[in-house]
Scaffold this motif. Structure first.
Motif, PDB file in Angstrom:
ATOM      1  N   CYS B  18       0.826  -1.185   0.000  1.00 22.65           N
ATOM      2  CA  CYS B  18       0.000   0.000   0.000  1.00 22.65           C
ATOM      3  C   CYS B  18       0.867   1.243   0.000  1.00 22.65           C
ATOM      4  CB  CYS B  18      -0.889  -0.012   1.242  1.00 22.65           C
ATOM      5  SG  CYS B  18      -1.942   1.397   1.391  1.00 22.65           S
ATOM      6  N   ALA B  19       1.993   1.184   0.714  1.00 19.83           N
ATOM      7  CA  ALA B  19       2.864   2.338   0.818  1.00 19.83           C
ATOM      8  C   ALA B  19       3.339   2.787  -0.551  1.00 19.83           C
ATOM      9  CB  ALA B  19       4.063   2.007   1.692  1.00 19.83           C
ATOM     10  N   SER B  20       3.620   1.826  -1.399  1.00 18.40           N
ATOM     11  CA  SER B  20       4.213   2.201  -2.675  1.00 18.40           C
ATOM     12  C   SER B  20       3.219   2.901  -3.577  1.00 18.40           C
ATOM     13  CB  SER B  20       4.738   0.957  -3.369  1.00 18.40           C
ATOM     14  OG  SER B  20       3.648   0.104  -3.615  1.00 18.40           O
ATOM     15  N   SER B  21       1.973   2.505  -3.519  1.00 20.46           N
ATOM     16  CA  SER B  21       1.018   3.171  -4.395  1.00 20.46           C
ATOM     17  C   SER B  21       0.487   4.414  -3.708  1.00 20.46           C
ATOM     18  CB  SER B  21      -0.114   2.235  -4.768  1.00 20.46           C
ATOM     19  OG  SER B  21      -0.819   1.895  -3.611  1.00 20.46           O
ATOM     20  N   GLY B  22       0.948   4.650  -2.505  1.00 13.30           N
ATOM     21  CA  GLY B  22       0.675   5.927  -1.855  1.00 13.30           C
ATOM     22  C   GLY B  22      -0.794   6.202  -1.670  1.00 13.30           C
ATOM     23  N   CYS B  23      -1.517   5.339  -0.998  1.00 11.99           N
ATOM     24  CA  CYS B  23      -2.927   5.655  -0.804  1.00 11.99           C
ATOM     25  C   CYS B  23      -3.034   6.708   0.281  1.00 11.99           C
ATOM     26  CB  CYS B  23      -3.767   4.429  -0.507  1.00 11.99           C
ATOM     27  SG  CYS B  23      -3.147   3.395   0.782  1.00 11.99           S
ATOM     28  N   GLY B  24      -2.710   7.907  -0.110  1.00 10.46           N
ATOM     29  CA  GLY B  24      -2.856   9.067   0.765  1.00 10.46           C
ATOM     30  C   GLY B  24      -2.032   8.938   2.007  1.00 10.46           C
ATOM     31  N   SER B  25      -2.660   9.243   3.132  1.00 14.86           N
ATOM     32  CA  SER B  25      -1.926   9.291   4.381  1.00 14.86           C
ATOM     33  C   SER B  25      -1.740   7.899   4.966  1.00 14.86           C
ATOM     34  CB  SER B  25      -2.696  10.142   5.379  1.00 14.86           C
ATOM     35  OG  SER B  25      -3.965   9.557   5.587  1.00 14.86           O
ATOM     36  N   ALA B  26      -2.407   6.925   4.399  1.00 11.70           N
ATOM     37  CA  ALA B  26      -2.438   5.634   5.067  1.00 11.70           C
ATOM     38  C   ALA B  26      -1.057   5.030   5.354  1.00 11.70           C
ATOM     39  CB  ALA B  26      -3.291   4.651   4.287  1.00 11.70           C
ATOM     40  N   ALA B 352      -5.252  -5.103  -6.006  1.00 12.55           N
ATOM     41  CA  ALA B 352      -4.904  -4.648  -7.348  1.00 12.55           C
ATOM     42  C   ALA B 352      -3.726  -3.679  -7.284  1.00 12.55           C
ATOM     43  CB  ALA B 352      -6.112  -3.972  -8.001  1.00 12.55           C
ATOM     44  N   LYS B 353      -3.761  -2.829  -6.298  1.00 12.79           N
ATOM     45  CA  LYS B 353      -2.659  -1.883  -6.124  1.00 12.79           C
ATOM     46  C   LYS B 353      -1.366  -2.626  -5.854  1.00 12.79           C
ATOM     47  CE  LYS B 353      -4.695   2.396  -4.486  1.00 12.79           C
ATOM     48  NZ  LYS B 353      -5.240   3.053  -3.311  1.00 12.79           N
ATOM     49  N   ALA B 354      -1.483  -3.647  -4.994  1.00 13.85           N
ATOM     50  CA  ALA B 354      -0.291  -4.382  -4.591  1.00 13.85           C
ATOM     51  C   ALA B 354       0.316  -5.130  -5.774  1.00 13.85           C
ATOM     52  CB  ALA B 354      -0.636  -5.358  -3.472  1.00 13.85           C
ATOM     53  N   ALA B 355      -0.543  -5.523  -6.743  1.00 14.51           N
ATOM     54  CA  ALA B 355      -0.070  -6.323  -7.860  1.00 14.51           C
ATOM     55  C   ALA B 355       0.644  -5.468  -8.919  1.00 14.51           C
ATOM     56  CB  ALA B 355      -1.246  -7.068  -8.498  1.00 14.51           C
ATOM     57  N   LYS B 356       0.324  -4.186  -8.954  1.00 14.13           N
ATOM     58  CA  LYS B 356       0.917  -3.318  -9.982  1.00 14.13           C
ATOM     59  C   LYS B 356       2.384  -3.012  -9.670  1.00 14.13           C
ATOM     60  CE  LYS B 356      -2.431  -0.193 -10.292  1.00 14.13           C
ATOM     61  NZ  LYS B 356      -2.923   1.170 -10.326  1.00 14.13           N
ATOM     62  N   VAL B 357       3.209  -2.912 -10.726  1.00 11.31           N
ATOM     63  CA  VAL B 357       4.580  -2.447 -10.490  1.00 11.31           C
ATOM     64  C   VAL B 357       4.507  -0.934 -10.298  1.00 11.31           C
ATOM     65  CG1 VAL B 357       6.900  -2.242 -11.424  1.00 11.31           C
ATOM     66  CG2 VAL B 357       5.505  -4.263 -11.951  1.00 11.31           C
ATOM     67  N   PRO B 358       4.926  -0.450  -9.152  1.00  8.39           N
ATOM     68  CA  PRO B 358       4.744   0.973  -8.900  1.00  8.39           C
ATOM     69  C   PRO B 358       5.586   1.853  -9.821  1.00  8.39           C
ATOM     70  CG  PRO B 358       5.592  -0.199  -6.963  1.00  8.39           C
ATOM     71  CD  PRO B 358       5.534  -1.185  -8.054  1.00  8.39           C
ATOM     72  N   VAL B 359       4.930   2.866 -10.368  1.00  8.32           N
ATOM     73  CA  VAL B 359       5.565   3.764 -11.327  1.00  8.32           C
ATOM     74  C   VAL B 359       6.771   4.472 -10.711  1.00  8.32           C
ATOM     75  CG1 VAL B 359       5.189   5.836 -12.724  1.00  8.32           C
ATOM     76  CG2 VAL B 359       3.352   4.160 -12.458  1.00  8.32           C
ATOM     77  N   ASP B 478      -2.955   7.561  -8.876  1.00 14.32           N
ATOM     78  CA  ASP B 478      -2.412   7.129 -10.164  1.00 14.32           C
ATOM     79  C   ASP B 478      -2.186   8.331 -11.067  1.00 14.32           C
ATOM     80  OD1 ASP B 478      -2.796   4.712  -9.072  1.00 14.32           O
ATOM     81  OD2 ASP B 478      -4.397   4.044 -10.434  1.00 14.32           O
ATOM     82  N   ALA B 479      -3.162   9.245 -11.080  1.00 15.46           N
ATOM     83  CA  ALA B 479      -3.066  10.406 -11.951  1.00 15.46           C
ATOM     84  C   ALA B 479      -1.888  11.286 -11.551  1.00 15.46           C
ATOM     85  CB  ALA B 479      -4.376  11.200 -11.903  1.00 15.46           C
TER      86      ALA B 479
END
Ligand code: SF4
Ligand code: SF4
Ligand code: SF4
Lengths: 96, 503
Positions: B18-26, B352-359, B478-479
């Motif tokens: 979750c950290a890598s896709s940066g879901c806000g403050s989480a 789904a977030k976890a599965a993506k290679v983070p940009v 993502d945007a």
């Protein structure tokens, strides 16, 4: 002897909860004190409890009409500043 | 990879989580928490950045009295610790509150959290507050309860709080030094007396600290709110942050002072200013090194109903509720189904977030961070620039995307027609409002929105802010990362921009 609540009252219930004599009751447009029940807290507390907790200046007065919490006494705003603010219509507290 | 949470270093990205896709403050907000606390917080609308798009909370105004005075509060209105100054809620009796809560819960199954926050101090109204909690614990066991307090009466009610279904308590702590406290609190009501100045502040601070310890030692989650008052407690809040964390508070939320003369508060009348967006952000960042922060808090209304920031209170006034007949047993079954759906959705989104290679892993680690403003709604880039009531400020960096703050705007656009064509509504000096809104975005290099008119586009560019309407309806993180990557690929981030103030 009894205290009274004035039109400055904002109906916050604080005094109602702390009165040792159940002398305060909800009314419209604001809370009132039953003068048959109010003892000014004599024998119960050193200070009248309603006046000790009321957050609004001039909301509680004695039989002579003197405010127990006069202007500036709760907010700490200096009287000159209060007069200036009253002139601008920003406060409604009556000044002595 | 370890998550450094003690040092001032930015939180390192966890590979793929979750950290890598940066879901806000989480990520940085929750990473340091023990598992059982993280589980409690994970789906909480107030604390979880992704859950707050789906779950909702409400407050009921059953607690009118207060036992202290704060200089940012005017007691004609609701407690300013929990709502914006100048708000007046409909006062309810515990029975009315119960009816309203059941009606809302049946109608809005997403409502999972019920708070008592005012309009005064809940613990200065122990009868009304605990009567409400007692009935709710019995009759609506699927609703989590929370309560906020100035802390003065907290030690004495810690045991009572532990008895109910209360999952967290918010204490407003603005200082730990009585000299500073005397500038914030003119008096308290304590042991049947009004106690003023430093002495009053000393007692309040002592009670707050005792109360905090009493709760955390009973395993109750505690969040601390602080009001940032420039020149009074700004530097001092760093110390507050350290102390409350050491005593086990799980979040420290720094809110800006809101002080206008027309609110009639001491600070408003004495022209004490509130912090600028930059000052607030700098302090939140400073404290974040010590402690996780809740960035997406919006200082909601004490009687707000609905998803955070959205208010459906008008649908549930007492006269409407009186004629509703709620079968709560049946409602609970429907609510359970909706909750399960949402949790499944959240879990699949997280997976789904976890599965993506983070940009962001493809961006050089020394690339400078960029602030972006987003006209967003429910987690996606959704709003027309001219219709945005607030912008969400995000920071993109090689570590990922993190949510920073909300910044409020004034609406300058009267309707879709005028703005959709690229024009600006020509009503009472639209330019000046537009200009003010653009100033609100200072420090940002990009603004993301679903659509934007021609004129604001030009003005934004002139102000050095790049408008971008290409990511409409995409998830915000993502945007933001996509735009950051484009800037990086185009070599725009090679030149050092403004120095990074934070970290
Ligand atoms: S002075 Fe004492 S007895 Fe009289 S109304 Fe106030 S609290 Fe009650
Ligand atoms: S405490 Fe003062 S303002 Fe509040 S209800 Fe009593 S008289 Fe009115
Ligand atoms: S605790 Fe809340 S209601 Fe009481 S004075 Fe402070 S802001 Fe106002």
């Amino acid at each position: 002897m009894a205290l009274q609540i004035t039109a400055q009252c904002v109906n916050c219930w604080a005094c109602y909860d702390v009165c040792p004599n159940d002398a305060i009751y909800e009314d419209k447009p604001h809370f009132l004190i039953d003068d048959a029940k109010c003892t000014e807290c004599l024998g119960d507390h050193a200070d009248p409890q309603c006046a000790a907790i009321c957050p609004i200046e001039c909301a509680i007065i004695d039989e002579l009409g003197e405010a127990l919490n006069p202007p500036g006494s709760l907010t700490g705003i200096p009287l000159e500043k209060l007069a200036e603010l009253a002139a601008q219509g920003l406060v409604t507290t009556e000044l002595p | 990879m370890d998550l450094p949470v003690i040092s001032n270093a930015p939180v390192a990205a966890e590979g793929g989580g979750c950290a890598s896709s940066g879901c806000g403050s989480a990520p940085d907000a929750l990473a340091h928490l023990p598992d059982e606390i993280r589980a409690k917080v994970q789906d909480h609308p107030c604390y979880s950045e992704d859950a707050h798009h789906y779950f909702a909370r409400m407050h009921v105004a059953v607690a009118p009295a207060c036992n202290i005075q704060c200089n940012y509060c005017n007691r004609k209105y609701d407690c300013s610790n929990e709502s914006r100054p100048g708000v007046v809620s409909e006062l309810l009796t515990p029975d009315q509150a119960l009816k309203k809560i059941k009606a809302v819960a049946a109608e809005i199954p997403q409502m999972t959290v019920l708070g008592i926050a005012g309009p005064g101090d809940p613990l200065a109204n122990p009868g009304r507050t605990f009567e409400t909690f007692r009935m709710l614990s019995e009759q609506t066991p699927d609703i989590k309860l929370c309560v906020s307090t100035n802390g003065l009466n907290l030690p004495q009610y810690a045991d009572e709080i532990a008895k109910h279904n209360i999952d967290h308590v918010t204490i407003t702590i603005n200082c730990v030094d009585p000299e500073i406290g005397a500038k914030i609190y003119p008096w308290i009501y304590w042991n049947n007396k009004r106690i003023r100045g430093v002495e009053g502040a000393r007692i309040l601070i002592e009670q707050q600290q005792k109360g905090l310890e009493a709760l955390t030692s009973r395993g109750i989650l505690v969040k601390v709110n602080s009001v940032l008052i420039p020149g009074v407690n700004d530097e001092h809040l760093k110390e507050v942050s350290k102390i409350v964390k050491a005593k086990g508070a799980f979040l420290h939320n720094v809110m800006p002072l809101i002080a206008e003369a027309e609110h009639g508060t001491y600070y408003g009348l004495m022209a004490q200013r509130g912090p600028t967006d930059e000052e607030l952000q700098a302090l939140q960042d400073e404290c974040a090194g010590d402690m996780s922060m809740m960035r997406h808090c919006r200082q909601c209304r004490a009687d707000a109903v609905g998803l955070l920031g959205e208010d459906r209170g008008d649908e549930f006034t007492m006269d409407k509720i009186d004629v509703m007949d709620v079968d709560y047993e049946a409602a609970m079954v429907r609510r359970k189904a909706v909750h399960d759906d949402i949790i499944n959705k959240l879990e699949s989104e997280r997976a789904a977030k976890a599965a993506k290679v983070p940009v962001h892993l493809s961006i050089a680690a020394d690339t400078r961070p960029v602030l972006m403003a987003v006209a967003g709604k429910n987690g996606v880039v959704a709003e027309h620039f001219g219709h945005a009531r607030e912008f969400l400020i995000y920071e993109a960096s090689p570590e990922g995307v993190r949510f920073i703050s909300h910044r409020k705007t004034e609406l300058y656009c009267a309707g879709l027609d005028t703005c959709g064509d690229g024009g600006v509504a020509a009503e009472d000096e639209p330019e000046s409002v537009l200009e003010r809104n653009i100033r609100t975005l200072s420090g940002c290099e990009v603004v993301l929105c679903s659509k934007i008119g021609f004129e604001p586009w030009g003005m934004l560019e002139a102000a050095g802010i790049q408008p971008n309407g290409e990511h409409a309806m995409e998830p915000i993180e993502d945007a933001v990362m996509a735009v950051y990557k484009e800037m990086y690929d185009a070599g725009k981030l090679a030149v050092p921009g403004q120095a990074r103030q934070v970290a």
